[in-house]
Design an enzyme around this catalytic site. Structure first.
Site, short mmCIF file in Angstrom:
data_model
loop_
_atom_site.label_atom_id
_atom_site.label_comp_id
_atom_site.label_asym_id
_atom_site.label_seq_id
_atom_site.Cartn_x
_atom_site.Cartn_y
_atom_site.Cartn_z
N TYR A 139 -9.43 14.94 -4.90
CA TYR A 139 -8.68 14.37 -6.04
C TYR A 139 -7.90 15.46 -6.76
O TYR A 139 -6.72 15.31 -7.08
CB TYR A 139 -9.67 13.67 -6.99
CG TYR A 139 -9.02 12.90 -8.12
CD1 TYR A 139 -8.56 11.59 -7.92
CD2 TYR A 139 -8.89 13.45 -9.39
CE1 TYR A 139 -7.99 10.86 -8.96
CE2 TYR A 139 -8.32 12.73 -10.44
CZ TYR A 139 -7.88 11.43 -10.21
OH TYR A 139 -7.30 10.72 -11.25
N ASP A 196 0.87 -1.18 0.00
CA ASP A 196 0.00 0.00 0.00
C ASP A 196 0.91 1.23 0.00
O ASP A 196 1.64 1.46 0.97
CB ASP A 196 -0.88 -0.06 1.25
CG ASP A 196 -1.75 1.17 1.42
OD1 ASP A 196 -1.58 2.16 0.66
OD2 ASP A 196 -2.61 1.15 2.33
P1 NAP Z 1 -7.54 1.74 -11.71
O1 NAP Z 1 -7.94 1.06 -12.97
O2 NAP Z 1 -8.55 1.94 -10.64
O3 NAP Z 1 -6.24 0.99 -11.12
C1 NAP Z 1 -5.65 1.49 -9.95
C2 NAP Z 1 -4.41 0.71 -9.63
O4 NAP Z 1 -3.80 1.31 -8.47
C3 NAP Z 1 -4.68 -0.74 -9.27
O5 NAP Z 1 -3.62 -1.54 -9.76
C4 NAP Z 1 -4.68 -0.73 -7.74
O6 NAP Z 1 -4.28 -1.97 -7.16
C5 NAP Z 1 -3.64 0.32 -7.47
N1 NAP Z 1 -3.78 0.94 -6.14
C6 NAP Z 1 -4.87 1.54 -5.60
N2 NAP Z 1 -4.61 1.97 -4.35
C7 NAP Z 1 -3.32 1.61 -4.10
C8 NAP Z 1 -2.49 1.72 -2.97
N3 NAP Z 1 -2.90 2.32 -1.83
N4 NAP Z 1 -1.22 1.21 -3.03
C9 NAP Z 1 -0.78 0.61 -4.16
N5 NAP Z 1 -1.54 0.46 -5.26
C10 NAP Z 1 -2.80 0.95 -5.23
O7 NAP Z 1 -7.00 3.23 -12.02
P2 NAP Z 1 -6.39 3.86 -13.36
O8 NAP Z 1 -7.49 4.52 -14.10
O9 NAP Z 1 -5.52 2.88 -14.03
O10 NAP Z 1 -5.52 5.03 -12.73
C11 NAP Z 1 -4.11 4.95 -12.55
C12 NAP Z 1 -3.57 6.34 -12.23
O11 NAP Z 1 -3.88 7.22 -13.31
C13 NAP Z 1 -4.19 6.98 -10.98
O12 NAP Z 1 -3.21 7.72 -10.31
C14 NAP Z 1 -5.26 7.90 -11.55
O13 NAP Z 1 -5.54 8.98 -10.68
C15 NAP Z 1 -4.57 8.35 -12.82
N6 NAP Z 1 -5.47 8.87 -13.84
C16 NAP Z 1 -6.48 8.10 -14.36
C17 NAP Z 1 -7.30 8.62 -15.34
C18 NAP Z 1 -8.42 7.82 -15.97
O14 NAP Z 1 -9.20 8.44 -16.73
N7 NAP Z 1 -8.52 6.54 -15.75
C19 NAP Z 1 -7.11 9.93 -15.78
C20 NAP Z 1 -6.09 10.69 -15.23
C21 NAP Z 1 -5.27 10.14 -14.27
P3 NAP Z 1 -5.31 -3.23 -7.05
O15 NAP Z 1 -5.49 -3.74 -8.45
O16 NAP Z 1 -4.61 -4.19 -6.17
O17 NAP Z 1 -6.58 -2.69 -6.47
#
Ligand code: NAP
Length: 261
Positions: free
Chosen positions: A165, A62
């Protein structure tokens, strides 16, 4: 010890993190695939990494926990002896989207701990390790170490139903500037990759809203982003394509950041 570049990607089991891991695997990297709880997703990511010519390990940690961050580094060193690239990607959306005038402190604390404090202190810890590698002349085919943080258009776009956020992402933008400034003397370049709307589990619940916005032309390139869009940007940094740039922001957002009249 591996001759491959060694890259730690936080939150690499699913979504954008997996997209980054797979693109780095195509460059032959050894990946530390960090995840929070979903071990199956992390194993699937490792399978895809190997299928693309990379290798690696999965590590549950984490990022908001000091002890877990230390475990992540020690597991990396135990497996590969060094770290060449840190990608701060792990992040969460608010548990509930709540109006700025109502949102509570518990949600704020959880989110800022994971999305800002975690990467801030992980970067500090990994930077110290990278500096010691540079100082003992541990060079490899990959060149000098680098750090990339995945922020968001929310770093500068006000969404009043998820202020926590936005504040955390704005903090990551300053974090990149700070570490870029501090680490330049060691030859460690630091970058921010700023995604727009990317199709992952995080955006699954708001899919219809964004489908509508895309149809209306809310950003110039009228499609959803996909994890490999971010992965390819990170891979170009990993290859060393920006040697005279640090603290740089790379927008991967379909042109969302452009102002139009
Ligand atoms: P996601 O599909 O929800 O995946 C999140 C990942 O982060 C998962 O692998 C999760 O692990 C891991 N995670 C969550 N909490 C954690 C913690 N406390 N310690 C370690 N790992 C943790 O999210 P995503 O869309 O790929 O987003 C990835 C990043 O891009 C984030 O920082 C998000 O804010 C950013 N982002 C996303 C978007 C978008 O449109 N999707 C846009 C801009 C920025 P588990 O699989 O084990 O749960």
């Amino acid at each position: 010890m591996s001759n491959r570049p060694v890259s730690l990607v936080t939150g690499a089991g699913r979504g954008i993190g997996r997209g980054i891991a797979v693109e780095l695997a195509k460059l032959g990297h050894a990946l530390i695939i960090n995840y929070a709880g979903n071990a199956d997703a992390a194993e699937e990511c490792l399978r895809q990494v190997r299928a693309e010519g990379g290798d690696g390990i999965t590590v549950r940690a984490d990022v908001s926990s000091t002890a877990d961050r230390e475990h992540l580094l020690q597991a990396t060193l135990a497996a590969f002896g060094r770290i060449d690239l840190l990608v701060n990607n792990a992040g969460v959306a608010p548990d509930v989207r709540a109006d700025l005038l109502e949102a509570g402190e518990d949600s704020f604390d959880r989110l800022v701990n994971i999305n800002l404090k975690g990467p801030y202190f992980l970067t500090q810890r990994i930077a110290r390790q990278m500096i010691s590698q540079v100082q003992r002349g541990d060079r490899n085919d990959f060149g000098l170490p680098r750090i990339v943080t995945i922020s968001s258009v929310s770093a500068y776009t006000a969404s009043v139903n998820r202020g926590d956020y936005c504040v955390a992402k704005a903090g990551l933008a300053m974090m990149t500037k700070l570490f870029a400034t501090r680490l330049a003397e060691f030859g460690i370049n630091v970058y921010e990759v700023r995604p727009g709307v990317i199709a992952t589990d995080m955006t699954e619940g708001v899919k219809e809203k964004y489908d509508r916005l895309i149809e209306q032309g809310a950003w110039p390139i009228r499609r959803w982003g996909v994890p490999s869009d971010i992965g390819r940007a990170v891979a170009s940094i990993a290859r060393g394509d920006f040697p005279y740039s640090t603290g740089e922001v790379i927008n991967v957002d379909g042109g969302f950041h452009l102002r139009t009249l």
